[in-house]
Design a protein around this motif. Sequence first.
Motif, PDB file in Angstrom:
ATOM      1  N   LYS A  45       0.175  -1.124  -0.159  1.00  0.00           N
ATOM      2  CA  LYS A  45      -0.043  -0.202   0.170  1.00  0.00           C
ATOM      3  C   LYS A  45       0.549   1.374  -0.115  1.00  0.00           C
ATOM      4  N   GLY A  46       2.220   1.654   0.844  1.00  0.00           N
ATOM      5  CA  GLY A  46       2.533   3.072   0.867  1.00  0.00           C
ATOM      6  C   GLY A  46       4.039   2.774   0.213  1.00  0.00           C
ATOM      7  N   VAL A  47       4.183   2.016  -1.102  1.00  0.00           N
ATOM      8  CA  VAL A  47       5.193   2.267  -2.473  1.00  0.00           C
ATOM      9  C   VAL A  47       4.549   2.041  -4.024  1.00  0.00           C
ATOM     10  N   GLU A  48       4.964   2.589  -4.714  1.00  0.00           N
ATOM     11  CA  GLU A  48       4.398   2.674  -5.939  1.00  0.00           C
ATOM     12  C   GLU A  48       5.789   2.380  -6.582  1.00  0.00           C
ATOM     13  N   PRO A  49       5.762   1.021  -7.377  1.00  0.00           N
ATOM     14  CA  PRO A  49       6.825   0.492  -8.787  1.00  0.00           C
ATOM     15  C   PRO A  49       6.260   1.732  -9.734  1.00  0.00           C
ATOM     16  N   THR A  50       7.474   2.449 -10.235  1.00  0.00           N
ATOM     17  CA  THR A  50       7.659   3.334 -11.750  1.00  0.00           C
ATOM     18  C   THR A  50       8.516   2.696 -13.014  1.00  0.00           C
ATOM     19  N   THR A  51       9.787   2.099 -11.806  1.00  0.00           N
ATOM     20  CA  THR A  51      11.361   2.620 -12.635  1.00  0.00           C
ATOM     21  C   THR A  51      11.787   1.567 -12.446  1.00  0.00           C
ATOM     22  N   LEU A  52      12.279   0.740 -14.266  1.00  0.00           N
ATOM     23  CA  LEU A  52      13.577   0.214 -13.751  1.00  0.00           C
ATOM     24  C   LEU A  52      14.623   0.429 -14.650  1.00  0.00           C
ATOM     25  N   ALA A  53      15.819   0.267 -13.420  1.00  0.00           N
ATOM     26  CA  ALA A  53      16.771   1.310 -13.150  1.00  0.00           C
ATOM     27  C   ALA A  53      18.691   0.190 -13.847  1.00  0.00           C
ATOM     28  N   PHE A  54      19.521   0.880 -13.734  1.00  0.00           N
ATOM     29  CA  PHE A  54      20.466   0.232 -15.002  1.00  0.00           C
ATOM     30  C   PHE A  54      21.756   1.109 -14.291  1.00  0.00           C
ATOM     31  N   HIS A  55      22.685   0.633 -14.598  1.00  0.00           N
ATOM     32  CA  HIS A  55      23.800   1.313 -14.878  1.00  0.00           C
ATOM     33  C   HIS A  55      24.729   0.364 -15.001  1.00  0.00           C
ATOM     34  N   LEU A  56      25.358   0.711 -16.555  1.00  0.00           N
ATOM     35  CA  LEU A  56      26.512  -0.570 -16.636  1.00  0.00           C
ATOM     36  C   LEU A  56      27.268  -0.580 -15.940  1.00  0.00           C
ATOM     37  N   GLY A  57      28.526   0.646 -15.427  1.00  0.00           N
ATOM     38  CA  GLY A  57      29.688   1.188 -15.141  1.00  0.00           C
ATOM     39  C   GLY A  57      30.160   2.467 -15.828  1.00  0.00           C
ATOM     40  N   SER A  58      31.157   2.429 -14.795  1.00  0.00           N
ATOM     41  CA  SER A  58      31.757   3.408 -15.121  1.00  0.00           C
ATOM     42  C   SER A  58      32.747   4.448 -16.272  1.00  0.00           C
ATOM     43  N   GLY A  59      32.865   4.661 -17.021  1.00  0.00           N
ATOM     44  CA  GLY A  59      33.640   5.616 -17.879  1.00  0.00           C
ATOM     45  C   GLY A  59      33.752   4.481 -19.255  1.00  0.00           C
ATOM     46  N   LEU A  60      32.560   5.272 -19.726  1.00  0.00           N
ATOM     47  CA  LEU A  60      32.183   4.310 -21.295  1.00  0.00           C
ATOM     48  C   LEU A  60      32.909   4.819 -21.860  1.00  0.00           C
ATOM     49  N   ASP A  61      32.971   4.048 -23.156  1.00  0.00           N
ATOM     50  CA  ASP A  61      34.113   5.003 -24.269  1.00  0.00           C
ATOM     51  C   ASP A  61      32.815   4.620 -25.715  1.00  0.00           C
ATOM     52  N   SER A  62      31.744   4.085 -25.626  1.00  0.00           N
ATOM     53  CA  SER A  62      30.786   3.720 -26.354  1.00  0.00           C
ATOM     54  C   SER A  62      29.329   3.863 -26.029  1.00  0.00           C
ATOM     55  N   PHE A  63      28.867   3.469 -26.792  1.00  0.00           N
ATOM     56  CA  PHE A  63      27.316   4.060 -26.561  1.00  0.00           C
ATOM     57  C   PHE A  63      25.872   1.849 -26.702  1.00  0.00           C
ATOM     58  N   GLU A  64      27.300   1.078 -26.951  1.00  0.00           N
ATOM     59  CA  GLU A  64      26.412   0.300 -27.608  1.00  0.00           C
ATOM     60  C   GLU A  64      25.985  -0.963 -26.311  1.00  0.00           C
ATOM     61  N   PRO A  65      26.819  -0.614 -24.747  1.00  0.00           N
ATOM     62  CA  PRO A  65      25.886  -1.249 -24.347  1.00  0.00           C
ATOM     63  C   PRO A  65      24.916  -0.792 -23.447  1.00  0.00           C
ATOM     64  N   TYR A  66      24.756   0.250 -23.812  1.00  0.00           N
ATOM     65  CA  TYR A  66      23.286   0.566 -23.247  1.00  0.00           C
ATOM     66  C   TYR A  66      22.335   0.780 -24.683  1.00  0.00           C
ATOM     67  N   GLU A  67      22.638   0.402 -25.184  1.00  0.00           N
ATOM     68  CA  GLU A  67      21.737  -0.018 -26.676  1.00  0.00           C
ATOM     69  C   GLU A  67      21.125  -1.993 -25.759  1.00  0.00           C
ATOM     70  N   GLY A  68      22.020  -2.320 -25.926  1.00  0.00           N
ATOM     71  CA  GLY A  68      21.862  -3.902 -25.836  1.00  0.00           C
ATOM     72  C   GLY A  68      20.796  -3.398 -24.147  1.00  0.00           C
ATOM     73  N   ALA A  69      21.236  -2.926 -22.822  1.00  0.00           N
ATOM     74  CA  ALA A  69      20.971  -2.890 -21.517  1.00  0.00           C
ATOM     75  C   ALA A  69      19.437  -2.312 -22.199  1.00  0.00           C
ATOM     76  N   ILE A  70      19.342  -1.233 -22.849  1.00  0.00           N
ATOM     77  CA  ILE A  70      17.370  -1.039 -23.530  1.00  0.00           C
ATOM     78  C   ILE A  70      16.447  -2.015 -23.839  1.00  0.00           C
ATOM     79  N   ASP A  71      17.816  -2.718 -24.935  1.00  0.00           N
ATOM     80  CA  ASP A  71      16.659  -3.977 -25.241  1.00  0.00           C
ATOM     81  C   ASP A  71      15.986  -4.658 -23.922  1.00  0.00           C
ATOM     82  N   VAL A  72      17.059  -4.999 -23.252  1.00  0.00           N
ATOM     83  CA  VAL A  72      16.512  -5.864 -21.754  1.00  0.00           C
ATOM     84  C   VAL A  72      14.994  -5.209 -21.214  1.00  0.00           C
ATOM     85  N   LEU A  73      15.905  -3.860 -20.788  1.00  0.00           N
ATOM     86  CA  LEU A  73      14.185  -3.457 -20.165  1.00  0.00           C
ATOM     87  C   LEU A  73      13.359  -3.144 -20.819  1.00  0.00           C
ATOM     88  N   LEU A  74      13.478  -3.401 -22.325  1.00  0.00           N
ATOM     89  CA  LEU A  74      12.008  -3.157 -23.144  1.00  0.00           C
ATOM     90  C   LEU A  74      11.510  -4.931 -22.940  1.00  0.00           C
TER      91      LEU A  74
END
Length: 412
Positions: free
Chosen positions: A186-215
């Motif tokens: 009753k006291g919480v409302e789930p709104t969001t799916l999140a990830f943080h892939l890592g820090s210091g990435l030098d390409s966007f490719e990992p985001y694409e794959g991870a977004i597909d997992v979330l979708l």
Amino acid sequence: MLTVRPDTSLDPELLAAIVREQGTPTYVYDARILDAGVRRWIEAVGDPSHICYAVKANYNLGVLARLASHGIGFEASTVGEMARTLAAGVQAGRIVLGGVPKPAEAVAEGVRRGLDLVVLQAQHEVEAAVRAGDSLEGPPARVGLRVRPGIRAGAHPSLETGRADAKFGFGPAEIPATWAALAGAKGVEPTTLAFHLGSGLDSFEPYEGAIDVLLGLVQELASAGHRVRELDLGGGLGVAYGGTGTDLEPADLVRIVRERLEGTDLAVRYEPGRSIAARAGTLVTRVLYRRERDGHPALVCDGEFTDFGRYSLYGAQHRIEPLEGTLEGSDTVEVLGPTCESGDKLGTDRPLHGVRPGDLLAVRDVGAYGFVMASNYNARPRPAEILVDDEGWKVVRERETLEDLWRGETVD
Ligand code: LLP
């Protein structure tokens, strides 16, 4: 290709003037570069409230207050970071408690405080959120679930956080049941799916794959009657520290994300840390002496790995420049700290051949994960922090005193 922007280096004369008064080593941040970093994100994303600066990158109160003036949100990963952000004058409703491992009390505190979002990443955190939500008087607390998408980010192994074997988040298979449990509370409302892939990435490719997992998860949840409103894509954009290569641009990430999410009504949240703060900071240190090490020249400085640990921890080669004179010759030197450890280095292979004892060096791009990772090892007071803007400069954290080092200790 040299792609360091000309606006990213604090003026050597100003730095020299600051340390004449404040001594060395000293961290100096340029508020105008912080502003430019935030603006790049706002121009790319649009709504500033969808950008939550990752406080852990640099949580000096002066820095946080400056960033807050742009209307952005903040991601805090601990109760301490949350308290600092509040102390800088940010409203609780603009703070996300991020998806890193946290004790139940931290989750409860986040739920009670009316934060913008609390991201949960383990079963005990979910249980803590549900319990805290049960005793809430007002509207339910918005919560999200961090997913471990099983994606390699291509960053330094210590900084990869989205791999299948990482310690963070729920595996995709655990999400439907966990979401359903939150939706039924009753006291919480789930709104969001999140990830943080890592820090210091030098390409966007990992985001694409991870977004597909979330979708995929968004669809699976939808077929069970649950609506995901938002994706939180964490931080991660890398900075080309050595002075060559290119920084990843927020606008490019946002374009890729929008293409991927076309046809959905999902809101998107970003949690950049390094890409906002790194370029704004310089550590000024003085060369104590020069010596030969294994036939190679080395400079021993008064700044050391306890002041700035990114080379010792990750082998990160930051630009290191003399504040006076120009670089002569192509011979390189090691830049060492004075502690009793051979791994105490600020950088290696730096073209600083003409530098002499007493000279000042500027270690560049240290505005993120610099001071915040400093320690008092060897009983050394931590450096001062200075903020520069058009009006001049001010001390935003005094250098620690010797007495600060034993505050709270007793002898009997
Ligand atoms: N969101 C979450 C949940 C995070 O854990 C982090 C960073 C960020 C956002 C911000 O990531 P950024 O945009 O700064 O890459 N000490 C290391 C960095 C550790 C970062 C940990 N998490 C270093 O010096 O490189």
